[in-house]
Design a protein around this motif. Structure first.
Motif, PDB file in Angstrom:
ATOM      1  N   ILE A  65       8.060   2.331  -2.147  1.00  0.00           N
ATOM      2  CA  ILE A  65       7.119   3.165  -1.212  1.00  0.00           C
ATOM      3  C   ILE A  65       7.911   4.486  -1.199  1.00  0.00           C
ATOM      4  O   ILE A  65       6.921   5.576  -1.307  1.00  0.00           O
ATOM      5  N   PHE A  66       9.163   4.942  -1.212  1.00  0.00           N
ATOM      6  CA  PHE A  66       9.698   6.032  -1.038  1.00  0.00           C
ATOM      7  C   PHE A  66       9.744   6.865  -2.276  1.00  0.00           C
ATOM      8  O   PHE A  66       9.657   8.134  -2.625  1.00  0.00           O
TER       9      PHE A  66
ATOM     10  N   LEU B 160       7.127   1.580   7.957  1.00  0.00           N
ATOM     11  CA  LEU B 160       7.492   2.761   6.948  1.00  0.00           C
ATOM     12  C   LEU B 160       6.625   3.730   6.553  1.00  0.00           C
ATOM     13  O   LEU B 160       6.493   4.726   6.423  1.00  0.00           O
ATOM     14  N   GLU B 161       5.225   2.899   6.332  1.00  0.00           N
ATOM     15  CA  GLU B 161       4.139   3.501   5.726  1.00  0.00           C
ATOM     16  C   GLU B 161       3.540   4.829   7.060  1.00  0.00           C
ATOM     17  O   GLU B 161       2.980   5.660   6.468  1.00  0.00           O
TER      18      GLU B 161
ATOM     19  N   PRO C 268       0.888  -1.049   0.008  1.00  0.00           N
ATOM     20  CA  PRO C 268       0.047  -0.054  -0.011  1.00  0.00           C
ATOM     21  C   PRO C 268       0.700   1.339  -0.068  1.00  0.00           C
ATOM     22  O   PRO C 268       2.131   1.258   0.180  1.00  0.00           O
ATOM     23  N   ASP C 269       0.115   2.392   0.000  1.00  0.00           N
ATOM     24  CA  ASP C 269       0.840   3.739  -0.364  1.00  0.00           C
ATOM     25  C   ASP C 269       1.606   4.042   0.906  1.00  0.00           C
ATOM     26  O   ASP C 269       0.885   3.562   2.214  1.00  0.00           O
ATOM     27  N   GLN C 270       2.214   4.940   1.194  1.00  0.00           N
ATOM     28  CA  GLN C 270       3.007   5.516   2.303  1.00  0.00           C
ATOM     29  C   GLN C 270       2.574   6.807   2.766  1.00  0.00           C
ATOM     30  O   GLN C 270       2.329   7.471   2.010  1.00  0.00           O
ATOM     31  N   THR C 271       3.295   7.316   3.876  1.00  0.00           N
ATOM     32  CA  THR C 271       3.161   8.633   4.430  1.00  0.00           C
ATOM     33  C   THR C 271       4.520   9.136   4.712  1.00  0.00           C
ATOM     34  O   THR C 271       5.617   8.288   4.685  1.00  0.00           O
ATOM     35  N   ILE C 272       4.550  10.418   5.140  1.00  0.00           N
ATOM     36  CA  ILE C 272       5.948  11.036   5.456  1.00  0.00           C
ATOM     37  C   ILE C 272       6.625  10.625   6.535  1.00  0.00           C
ATOM     38  O   ILE C 272       6.024  10.184   7.558  1.00  0.00           O
TER      39      ILE C 272
ATOM     40  N   THR D 224      16.439   7.817   0.651  1.00  0.00           N
ATOM     41  CA  THR D 224      16.151   6.514   1.076  1.00  0.00           C
ATOM     42  C   THR D 224      15.694   5.198   0.044  1.00  0.00           C
ATOM     43  O   THR D 224      16.382   4.103   0.516  1.00  0.00           O
ATOM     44  N   ALA D 225      14.905   5.729  -1.043  1.00  0.00           N
ATOM     45  CA  ALA D 225      14.689   4.678  -2.004  1.00  0.00           C
ATOM     46  C   ALA D 225      15.982   4.077  -2.635  1.00  0.00           C
ATOM     47  O   ALA D 225      15.999   2.956  -2.960  1.00  0.00           O
TER      48      ALA D 225
END
Length: 375
Positions: free
Chosen positions: A361-362, A322-323, A12-16, A284-285
């Motif tokens: 994610i990132f 991480l998310e 799923p998508d991630q946040t800051i 990070t990515a």
């Protein structure tokens, strides 16, 4: 949870995420150095930034270089905060080498410095007109220092064998004083001896020739140390390259590290960079993708294809951290889970897929940030 149970879903998508700190690998606390101080030309041809013990600065005349050293009186690296750094000057076009020699009679290892000129022919007899020490004819060096031929060679050494290799030039022990770096500078002509105290101390020291030192060196230990130093330097370069977003790749280092048994050290460095890259989703990515590269090298050709599913439930906790923005704990959870996937080549490849999934994610977050800014 069994490792074989992979799901074929996308994460799923991630946040800051949060928290920023900087970690720099420091080589100055190493107990051994094994560092070769090369001539100025060699430094130009190579990357002087790779040597953490020395920093080059040319004087205006260009005939000497200033070196900031963290060496004590014996030439060993300073580890105590109370020990003061001092600036020393090495002669131009000289080589200074450090060796760890084992003295069997004392049951101990001693670190010894040696020096000679870049243009010296170390096996050439001193009576030959082209023979030199630290790039100066022997007669000039002897007149400058006050030493005589009998100080360097015993009477049983014939003239044709009297060379840099056999000269008892390099002090190891003194009964009451420290010997090492100061004597090396004196031999190079960088330190004056107006009162003759250095010559007196040098004469009364137990000295070895370069040949003696080489005979006493633990070759296996020296090569292992040089490998360790090489990978310490590589770790710092990897860290700098990722943090500063340099357009360089490290795949050859990863392949070499796997072969030499330093993959774990590289992975720990990458974990630190990733954990301290808050606010830099691109860094990070890229770092997570580099961890995937290391795992891919560990898996090798026997591990199968890198492309494939990356949603095993055992990685879900790390992805969730991480998310929700818990970067440090998320990276730590990834590393903990990774440790369970290193026993077989195929598991290493599958772990690499999950790190690529974490990197995505990132990447998505970086794209999302661009979209928000451009609105």
């Amino acid at each position: 949870m069994q490792l074989e149970n992979e799901e074929n879903k996308i994460q799923p998508d991630q946040t800051i995420i949060d928290n920023l700190s900087e970690t720099i690998i420091k080589l100055e606390n190493k107990e051994k150095m094994g560092t070769i101080i090369r001539s100025r030309q060699d430094y130009y041809e190579e990357d002087i930034d790779n040597i953490d013990f020395f920093k080059q600065a040319e004087e205006k005349k260009g005939d000497k270089r200033e070196v900031e050293s963290v060496l004590d009186k014996n030439g060993k690296s300073c580890t105590s905060k109370s020990e003061t750094k001092k600036t020393i000057k090495f002669a131009d076009a000289v080589v200074v080498q450090g060796y760890n020699i084992y003295i069997k009679s004392l049951g101990m290892t001693k670190y010894v410095l040696t020096t000679h000129g870049r243009f010296d022919l170390i096996q050439l007899p001193m009576w030959r007109s082209t023979s030199s020490f630290c790039n100066s004819p022997w007669i000039i060096m002897m007149n400058r220092t006050g030493m005589i031929k009998e100080d360097l060679w015993s009477s049983d050494i014939d003239n044709d064998s009297q060379s840099i290799m056999t000269a008892k030039l390099f002090p190891v022990f003194h009964a009451t004083e420290n010997v090492g770096l100061k004597e090396i500078l004196w031999l190079q002509g960088q330190t004056e001896d107006k009162d003759g105290s250095i010559l007196k101390r040098w004469r009364s020291s137990w000295r070895l020739s370069l040949q003696d030192i080489l005979d006493l060196v633990n070759i296996e230990e020296e090569f292992q140390w040089k490998r360790q130093l090489f990978y310490d330097v590589c770790q710092r370069n990897i860290e700098d390259g990722l943090k500063e977003k340099k357009n360089i790749g490290f795949r050859s280092i990863y392949t070499s590290a796997v072969i030499d048994g330093f993959a774990d050290d590289i992975l720990k460095t990458l974990d630190e960079v990733a954990a301290n890259s808050e606010g830099e989703p691109g860094v990070t990515a890229r770092t997570l993708a580099n961890i995937a590269d290391v795992l891919g090298c560990m898996g090798g050709a026997q591990g199968g294809l890198r492309s494939g599913p990356a949603a095993n439930k055992s990685w879900a906790k790390a992805f969730h951290l991480l998310e929700i923005g818990d970067l440090k704990n998320g990276i730590a959870a990834l590393a903990k889970e990774r440790s369970r996937w290193l026993s077989r080549p195929d598991l290493c490849i599958r772990a690499a897929r999950h790190y690529e999934g974490a990197a995505s994610i990132f990447i998505r977050h970086a794209v999302k940030t661009v979209k928000e800014v451009s609105r």
